[in-house]
Enzyme design. Sequence first.
Site, PDB file in Angstrom:
ATOM      1  CE  LYS A  22       7.969  -6.484  -3.716  1.00  0.00           C
ATOM      2  NZ  LYS A  22       6.825  -5.573  -3.560  1.00  0.00           N
ATOM      3  CG  ASN A  23       6.697  -5.812   0.409  1.00  0.00           C
ATOM      4  OD1 ASN A  23       6.910  -5.319  -0.695  1.00  0.00           O
ATOM      5  ND2 ASN A  23       5.772  -6.739   0.625  1.00  0.00           N
ATOM      6  CB  CYS A 117      -4.299  -4.045  -7.906  1.00  0.00           C
ATOM      7  SG  CYS A 117      -3.040  -5.220  -7.499  1.00  0.00           S
ATOM      8  NE  ARG A 122      -2.935  -4.996  -3.081  1.00  0.00           N
ATOM      9  CZ  ARG A 122      -1.653  -5.222  -3.326  1.00  0.00           C
ATOM     10  NH1 ARG A 122      -1.186  -5.135  -4.523  1.00  0.00           N
ATOM     11  NH2 ARG A 122      -0.838  -5.523  -2.360  1.00  0.00           N
ATOM     12  CG  ASP A 305       3.023 -10.794  -0.257  1.00  0.00           C
ATOM     13  OD1 ASP A 305       1.975 -10.669  -0.909  1.00  0.00           O
ATOM     14  OD2 ASP A 305       3.706  -9.817   0.119  1.00  0.00           O
ATOM     15  NE  ARG A 397       5.895  -4.950  -9.159  1.00  0.00           N
ATOM     16  CZ  ARG A 397       4.799  -5.058  -8.419  1.00  0.00           C
ATOM     17  NH1 ARG A 397       3.745  -5.653  -8.906  1.00  0.00           N
ATOM     18  NH2 ARG A 397       4.760  -4.573  -7.198  1.00  0.00           N
TER      19      ARG A 397
HETATM   20  C1  UD1 Z   1       1.345  -4.946   1.458  1.00  0.00           C
HETATM   21  C2  UD1 Z   1       2.487  -5.589   0.734  1.00  0.00           C
HETATM   22  C3  UD1 Z   1       1.990  -6.735  -0.141  1.00  0.00           C
HETATM   23  C4  UD1 Z   1       1.160  -7.713   0.692  1.00  0.00           C
HETATM   24  C5  UD1 Z   1       0.090  -6.998   1.490  1.00  0.00           C
HETATM   25  C6  UD1 Z   1      -0.624  -7.917   2.474  1.00  0.00           C
HETATM   26  C7  UD1 Z   1       4.046  -3.740   0.482  1.00  0.00           C
HETATM   27  C8  UD1 Z   1       4.692  -2.772  -0.435  1.00  0.00           C
HETATM   28  N1  UD1 Z   1       3.145  -4.570  -0.072  1.00  0.00           N
HETATM   29  O1  UD1 Z   1       0.462  -4.413   0.475  1.00  0.00           O
HETATM   30  O2  UD1 Z   1       3.113  -7.387  -0.712  1.00  0.00           O
HETATM   31  O3  UD1 Z   1       0.544  -8.646  -0.160  1.00  0.00           O
HETATM   32  O4  UD1 Z   1       0.669  -5.916   2.251  1.00  0.00           O
HETATM   33  O5  UD1 Z   1       0.278  -8.506   3.330  1.00  0.00           O
HETATM   34  O6  UD1 Z   1       4.343  -3.792   1.652  1.00  0.00           O
HETATM   35  N2  UD1 Z   1      -7.376  -2.320   2.426  1.00  0.00           N
HETATM   36  C9  UD1 Z   1      -8.518  -1.538   2.497  1.00  0.00           C
HETATM   37  N3  UD1 Z   1      -8.355  -0.178   2.573  1.00  0.00           N
HETATM   38  C10 UD1 Z   1      -7.141   0.443   2.565  1.00  0.00           C
HETATM   39  C11 UD1 Z   1      -5.987  -0.378   2.495  1.00  0.00           C
HETATM   40  C12 UD1 Z   1      -6.145  -1.746   2.431  1.00  0.00           C
HETATM   41  O7  UD1 Z   1      -9.632  -2.040   2.502  1.00  0.00           O
HETATM   42  O8  UD1 Z   1      -7.075   1.677   2.625  1.00  0.00           O
HETATM   43  C13 UD1 Z   1      -7.505  -3.802   2.355  1.00  0.00           C
HETATM   44  C14 UD1 Z   1      -6.943  -4.397   1.066  1.00  0.00           C
HETATM   45  O9  UD1 Z   1      -7.884  -4.358   0.024  1.00  0.00           O
HETATM   46  C15 UD1 Z   1      -6.603  -5.804   1.491  1.00  0.00           C
HETATM   47  C16 UD1 Z   1      -6.176  -5.635   2.965  1.00  0.00           C
HETATM   48  O10 UD1 Z   1      -6.692  -4.369   3.370  1.00  0.00           O
HETATM   49  O11 UD1 Z   1      -7.742  -6.631   1.444  1.00  0.00           O
HETATM   50  C17 UD1 Z   1      -4.680  -5.650   3.194  1.00  0.00           C
HETATM   51  O12 UD1 Z   1      -4.044  -4.782   2.283  1.00  0.00           O
HETATM   52  P1  UD1 Z   1      -2.734  -3.955   2.663  1.00  0.00           P
HETATM   53  O13 UD1 Z   1      -2.123  -4.486   3.899  1.00  0.00           O
HETATM   54  O14 UD1 Z   1      -3.038  -2.502   2.603  1.00  0.00           O
HETATM   55  O15 UD1 Z   1      -1.790  -4.299   1.421  1.00  0.00           O
HETATM   56  P2  UD1 Z   1      -0.661  -3.349   0.883  1.00  0.00           P
HETATM   57  O16 UD1 Z   1      -0.160  -2.496   1.975  1.00  0.00           O
HETATM   58  O17 UD1 Z   1      -1.102  -2.731  -0.391  1.00  0.00           O
END
Ligand code: UD1
Length: 421
Positions: A22-23, A117, A122, A305, A397
């Site tokens: 999926k990801n 979320c 996030r 995850d 999902r």
């Molecule tokens: C992706 C995955 C999700 C997984 C996560 C962590 C997809 C579609 N989803 O989510 O399944 O659980 O990686 O492995 O690939 N953060 C910030 N600022 C930002 C972005 C992120 O502070 O602009 C923080 C988040 O709050 C979190 C950490 O960084 O604590 C990691 O999040 P991130 O890797 O961005 O998760 P996703 O990409 O949303």
Amino acid sequence: MDAISIRGNRPLYGRIRVSGAKNAALPILCATLLSDGESVLGNVPNLRDIETTAALLRFLGREVTLSYPEVRVHAPTGQVRPEAPYDLVRQMRASVLVLGPLVARYGRARVSLPGGCAIGARPVDQHLMGLEALGARIQVEHGYIVAEAPRLRGAEVVFDVQTVTGTENLMMAAALAKGRTTLVNCACEPEVEELGRVLNKMGARVDGAGTTVIHIEGRDELAPFEHSVIADRIEAGTFMAAVGAAGGDVLLEHAPLEDLEPVVVKMRKAHVDVEREGAHVRVRRGEVLAAVDVTTAPHPGFPTDMQAQFMAMMATARGRSVLTETVFENRFMHVPELLRMGARIETHGNTAIVEGIPKLSGANVMATDLRASASLVIAGLVAEGETVVHRVYHLDRGYEAIEKKLAGVGADIKRIRVEAP
Ligand code: UD1
């Protein structure tokens, strides 16, 4: 409303085919926005998040044909509406992945802020900081991110935190930027590496995807592509935890063993045997499941995850395990539900202490996110009596036909209709 009914206490024997990731599929689908023509994706899992992405691409003017596992995305000539509305983004946070491609390709993007979320705040500040470094002018108005740039320019971006979709958004934007971009402190997840392969097929020069430093040589134009999506490491890991909890011997067809190394190490410590068998992976439970501590971290650490599923497995292990969540601040929502099934778990901040007990007891449970739901299904497999997992739409999902796959290896599990709880 759909629910899943499980009668536990049966070991699992047989074969399960692992679906496409999926990801990995989500950013690749968004990458189709970077070119004209028709792109063809193979090994795409049949999931609600894929349907949501298809709806989003259609809203943006693309023609999407879903004939799983193949998905075709065609860009007809004509108007493009570079906008991701709230209604779609709220269903799936990963919709923010259209931001980079849209502003790079059309000079403008209007994408709803994902908002809160269930598993934590996030934020998307890193996505925005990176796009600004590439020359986009960004404003947040009426709950929407509005990004504008006549043409993005290559730049050096240093992420403050490793973010998976943030890294992916920036890679896609940089692929159409003028000049060279260097991204530093990138997420190293296999899905990021996979997107790098796709962007290279499209004609960009991406170097280092899957490491913390990625170089991207932008192009004026990119070409459509054909690509078969890698196997889902989290789905495979979830079935490993299911076998670990329920016992048995299952061959996971096309499980991506290398991508699962951090999980496999912990499985083996817990006395779950994981061995490569040709293109497949055999998973067997030893006599007694042992308690093992886990701390989540960005790849190549133990994936967040997989935390909930591993906790469900530890609920019936011999001894005490300590699970620490470092990626998201609020990712223990499965704990109260596991407690209702008799598990002995205490949480202190981002740490959960699990005292293994011999058996759980079936109950009505519900979960508020995807992986938490999977953990409840695993718990149901080792519970005495019937467990009914409500709000299955979370499961749908991200897991393709999980009840059919588990029934195929001997679990007593089925989808049922219930009144909305
Ligand atoms: C992706 C995955 C999700 C997984 C996560 C962590 C997809 C579609 N989803 O989510 O399944 O659980 O990686 O492995 O690939 N953060 C910030 N600022 C930002 C972005 C992120 O502070 O602009 C923080 C988040 O709050 C979190 C950490 O960084 O604590 C990691 O999040 P991130 O890797 O961005 O998760 P996703 O990409 O949303």
